[in-house]
Scaffold this motif. Structure first.
Motif, PDB file in Angstrom:
ATOM      1  N   VAL A 107       1.520   8.748  -4.627  1.00  0.00           N
ATOM      2  CA  VAL A 107       1.729  10.048  -3.913  1.00  0.00           C
ATOM      3  C   VAL A 107       2.540  10.855  -4.761  1.00  0.00           C
ATOM      4  O   VAL A 107       3.737  10.363  -4.721  1.00  0.00           O
ATOM      5  CB  VAL A 107       1.952   9.471  -2.412  1.00  0.00           C
ATOM      6  N   ARG A 108       2.214  11.979  -5.069  1.00  0.00           N
ATOM      7  CA  ARG A 108       3.254  12.849  -5.448  1.00  0.00           C
ATOM      8  C   ARG A 108       3.980  13.761  -4.317  1.00  0.00           C
ATOM      9  O   ARG A 108       3.325  13.969  -3.299  1.00  0.00           O
ATOM     10  CB  ARG A 108       2.482  14.055  -6.476  1.00  0.00           C
ATOM     11  N   ASP A 109       5.379  14.094  -4.544  1.00  0.00           N
ATOM     12  CA  ASP A 109       5.823  14.761  -3.823  1.00  0.00           C
ATOM     13  C   ASP A 109       5.867  16.320  -4.128  1.00  0.00           C
ATOM     14  O   ASP A 109       6.322  16.620  -5.413  1.00  0.00           O
ATOM     15  CB  ASP A 109       7.413  14.468  -3.779  1.00  0.00           C
ATOM     16  N   PRO A 110       5.161  17.105  -3.414  1.00  0.00           N
ATOM     17  CA  PRO A 110       4.989  18.538  -3.610  1.00  0.00           C
ATOM     18  C   PRO A 110       6.173  19.293  -3.789  1.00  0.00           C
ATOM     19  O   PRO A 110       6.184  20.271  -4.464  1.00  0.00           O
ATOM     20  CB  PRO A 110       3.995  19.097  -2.461  1.00  0.00           C
ATOM     21  N   GLN A 111       7.225  18.808  -3.267  1.00  0.00           N
ATOM     22  CA  GLN A 111       8.656  19.367  -3.339  1.00  0.00           C
ATOM     23  C   GLN A 111       9.199  19.202  -4.728  1.00  0.00           C
ATOM     24  O   GLN A 111      10.268  19.796  -5.323  1.00  0.00           O
ATOM     25  CB  GLN A 111       9.555  19.033  -2.454  1.00  0.00           C
ATOM     26  N   ALA A 112       8.885  18.074  -5.234  1.00  0.00           N
ATOM     27  CA  ALA A 112       9.532  17.360  -6.329  1.00  0.00           C
ATOM     28  C   ALA A 112       9.328  18.399  -7.893  1.00  0.00           C
ATOM     29  O   ALA A 112       8.197  19.041  -7.938  1.00  0.00           O
ATOM     30  CB  ALA A 112       9.037  16.140  -6.946  1.00  0.00           C
ATOM     31  N   ARG A 113      10.309  18.661  -8.473  1.00  0.00           N
ATOM     32  CA  ARG A 113      10.359  19.580  -9.873  1.00  0.00           C
ATOM     33  C   ARG A 113       9.636  18.838 -10.846  1.00  0.00           C
ATOM     34  O   ARG A 113       8.606  19.553 -11.456  1.00  0.00           O
ATOM     35  CB  ARG A 113      11.822  19.803 -10.260  1.00  0.00           C
ATOM     36  N   ASP A 114       9.614  17.618 -10.905  1.00  0.00           N
ATOM     37  CA  ASP A 114       9.156  16.875 -12.170  1.00  0.00           C
ATOM     38  C   ASP A 114       7.814  16.279 -11.696  1.00  0.00           C
ATOM     39  O   ASP A 114       7.794  15.531 -10.730  1.00  0.00           O
ATOM     40  CB  ASP A 114       9.938  15.759 -12.259  1.00  0.00           C
ATOM     41  N   ARG A 115       6.838  16.736 -12.133  1.00  0.00           N
ATOM     42  CA  ARG A 115       5.152  16.618 -11.707  1.00  0.00           C
ATOM     43  C   ARG A 115       5.215  14.734 -11.998  1.00  0.00           C
ATOM     44  O   ARG A 115       4.104  14.483 -11.599  1.00  0.00           O
ATOM     45  CB  ARG A 115       4.169  17.343 -12.314  1.00  0.00           C
ATOM     46  N   ARG A 116       5.832  14.284 -13.036  1.00  0.00           N
ATOM     47  CA  ARG A 116       5.542  12.912 -12.832  1.00  0.00           C
ATOM     48  C   ARG A 116       6.293  11.875 -11.965  1.00  0.00           C
ATOM     49  O   ARG A 116       5.987  10.598 -11.868  1.00  0.00           O
ATOM     50  CB  ARG A 116       6.455  12.502 -14.439  1.00  0.00           C
ATOM     51  N   LEU A 117       7.035  12.430 -11.143  1.00  0.00           N
ATOM     52  CA  LEU A 117       7.578  11.748  -9.968  1.00  0.00           C
ATOM     53  C   LEU A 117       6.600  11.457  -9.099  1.00  0.00           C
ATOM     54  O   LEU A 117       5.794  12.046  -8.473  1.00  0.00           O
ATOM     55  CB  LEU A 117       8.796  12.324  -9.257  1.00  0.00           C
ATOM     56  N   PHE A 118       6.464  10.035  -8.705  1.00  0.00           N
ATOM     57  CA  PHE A 118       5.573   9.740  -7.640  1.00  0.00           C
ATOM     58  C   PHE A 118       5.990   8.641  -6.675  1.00  0.00           C
ATOM     59  O   PHE A 118       7.015   7.979  -7.273  1.00  0.00           O
ATOM     60  CB  PHE A 118       4.244   9.548  -8.130  1.00  0.00           C
ATOM     61  N   SER A 119       5.493   8.436  -5.665  1.00  0.00           N
ATOM     62  CA  SER A 119       5.623   7.114  -4.795  1.00  0.00           C
ATOM     63  C   SER A 119       4.462   6.449  -4.796  1.00  0.00           C
ATOM     64  O   SER A 119       3.405   6.925  -4.980  1.00  0.00           O
ATOM     65  CB  SER A 119       6.051   7.534  -3.297  1.00  0.00           C
ATOM     66  N   ALA A 120       4.650   5.038  -4.283  1.00  0.00           N
ATOM     67  CA  ALA A 120       3.245   4.352  -4.147  1.00  0.00           C
ATOM     68  C   ALA A 120       3.357   4.014  -2.756  1.00  0.00           C
ATOM     69  O   ALA A 120       4.419   3.806  -1.949  1.00  0.00           O
ATOM     70  CB  ALA A 120       3.432   3.177  -4.835  1.00  0.00           C
ATOM     71  N   ARG A 121       2.150   3.854  -2.235  1.00  0.00           N
ATOM     72  CA  ARG A 121       1.785   3.367  -0.887  1.00  0.00           C
ATOM     73  C   ARG A 121       0.304   2.523  -0.871  1.00  0.00           C
ATOM     74  O   ARG A 121      -0.439   2.789  -1.773  1.00  0.00           O
ATOM     75  CB  ARG A 121       1.789   4.361   0.162  1.00  0.00           C
ATOM     76  N   LEU A 122       0.401   1.664   0.108  1.00  0.00           N
ATOM     77  CA  LEU A 122      -1.125   0.850   0.060  1.00  0.00           C
ATOM     78  C   LEU A 122      -1.999   1.670   0.726  1.00  0.00           C
ATOM     79  O   LEU A 122      -1.713   2.631   1.462  1.00  0.00           O
ATOM     80  CB  LEU A 122      -0.629  -0.228   1.286  1.00  0.00           C
ATOM     81  N   THR A 123      -3.164   1.424   0.162  1.00  0.00           N
ATOM     82  CA  THR A 123      -4.451   1.991   0.892  1.00  0.00           C
ATOM     83  C   THR A 123      -4.851   1.030   2.000  1.00  0.00           C
ATOM     84  O   THR A 123      -4.153   0.137   2.004  1.00  0.00           O
ATOM     85  CB  THR A 123      -5.398   1.975  -0.189  1.00  0.00           C
ATOM     86  N   ALA A 124      -5.811   1.528   2.702  1.00  0.00           N
ATOM     87  CA  ALA A 124      -6.520   0.538   3.726  1.00  0.00           C
ATOM     88  C   ALA A 124      -6.863  -0.852   3.128  1.00  0.00           C
ATOM     89  O   ALA A 124      -6.623  -1.895   3.789  1.00  0.00           O
ATOM     90  CB  ALA A 124      -7.620   1.449   4.331  1.00  0.00           C
ATOM     91  N   SER A 125      -7.445  -0.792   1.839  1.00  0.00           N
ATOM     92  CA  SER A 125      -7.814  -1.802   1.204  1.00  0.00           C
ATOM     93  C   SER A 125      -6.452  -2.897   0.919  1.00  0.00           C
ATOM     94  O   SER A 125      -6.808  -4.216   1.039  1.00  0.00           O
ATOM     95  CB  SER A 125      -8.768  -1.530  -0.135  1.00  0.00           C
ATOM     96  N   GLY A 126      -5.630  -2.162   0.561  1.00  0.00           N
ATOM     97  CA  GLY A 126      -4.398  -2.976   0.336  1.00  0.00           C
ATOM     98  C   GLY A 126      -3.932  -3.722   1.423  1.00  0.00           C
ATOM     99  O   GLY A 126      -3.318  -4.727   1.431  1.00  0.00           O
ATOM    100  N   ILE A 127      -3.984  -2.805   2.655  1.00  0.00           N
ATOM    101  CA  ILE A 127      -3.154  -3.557   3.960  1.00  0.00           C
ATOM    102  C   ILE A 127      -4.393  -4.602   4.139  1.00  0.00           C
ATOM    103  O   ILE A 127      -3.896  -5.811   4.786  1.00  0.00           O
ATOM    104  CB  ILE A 127      -3.270  -2.500   5.044  1.00  0.00           C
TER     105      ILE A 127
END
Length: 185
Positions: A107-127
């Motif tokens: 998941v990319r933060d639309p407010q972040a300056r660096d487009r390489r920055l992202f977070s990770a989260r589970l998908t429904a399949s992951g859960i």
């Protein structure tokens, strides 16, 4: 990891202590047994996870994300690395594998300056995967500790906490690393 299957007898350790004053037979015996049991537990858990289609590393990352599944922003890879006690590069590799399986998404933060920055989260399949894996995993843990009473499990946790507290002092007693990455003597 290499662990002793046949532990030395107490008299062998006592004999060593007579030659090496720093050697504490009970400490050595307890440490060797703890390492062997922990290694055997880890092997059994790894075999179980592999049979379920994952690895210890992937399972750890999935569980960390599962704890934070309600957080729409996800979790930063640097946080995952810190919480798992591994390098950011290791987490990046694990996340790539999990993403290719459809178990996590970046998941990319639309407010972040660096487009390489992202977070990770589970998908429904992951859960779904975690919730399918957890019952067998927790059952295996319960079976491994079944010989202990609840009181003994609390004692074990307290004792391991004390050992964990002693690791800092032990780490500080090690010689400093040289610039080549090897410990100086």
């Amino acid at each position: 990891m290499l662990y002793l299957r046949k532990l030395p007898q107490h008299d062998v350790l006592q004999n060593m202590a007579e030659r090496i004053p720093e050697a504490e037979p009970l400490s050595i015996e307890s440490c060797l047994l703890l390492l062997r049991v922990a290694g055997d537990m880890r092997t059994l858990l790894d075999e179980s996870l592999a049979a379920g289609g994952t690895s210890h590393g992937r399972f750890t990352i999935l569980m960390l994300l599962y704890r934070h599944r309600e957080d729409d922003a996800g979790v930063l890879p640097s946080e995952l690395a810190e919480w798992a006690g591994v390098s950011r590069a290791t987490v990046t590799g694990l996340l790539s594998g999990l993403e290719s399986l459809g178990l996590i998404e970046r998941v990319r933060d639309p407010q972040a300056r660096d487009r390489r920055l992202f977070s990770a989260r589970l998908t429904a399949s992951g859960i779904e995967f975690i919730e399918k894996t957890l019952p067998g995993h927790t059952r295996l843990v319960a079976l491994m500790l079944a010989p202990l009473s609840d009181r003994e499990k609390k004692q074990l946790a307290a004792l391991l906490g004390k050992i964990d507290g002693g690791l800092g002092a032990a780490r500080e007693s090690l010689p400093a690393k040289s610039t080549t990455g090897k410990r100086s003597s």
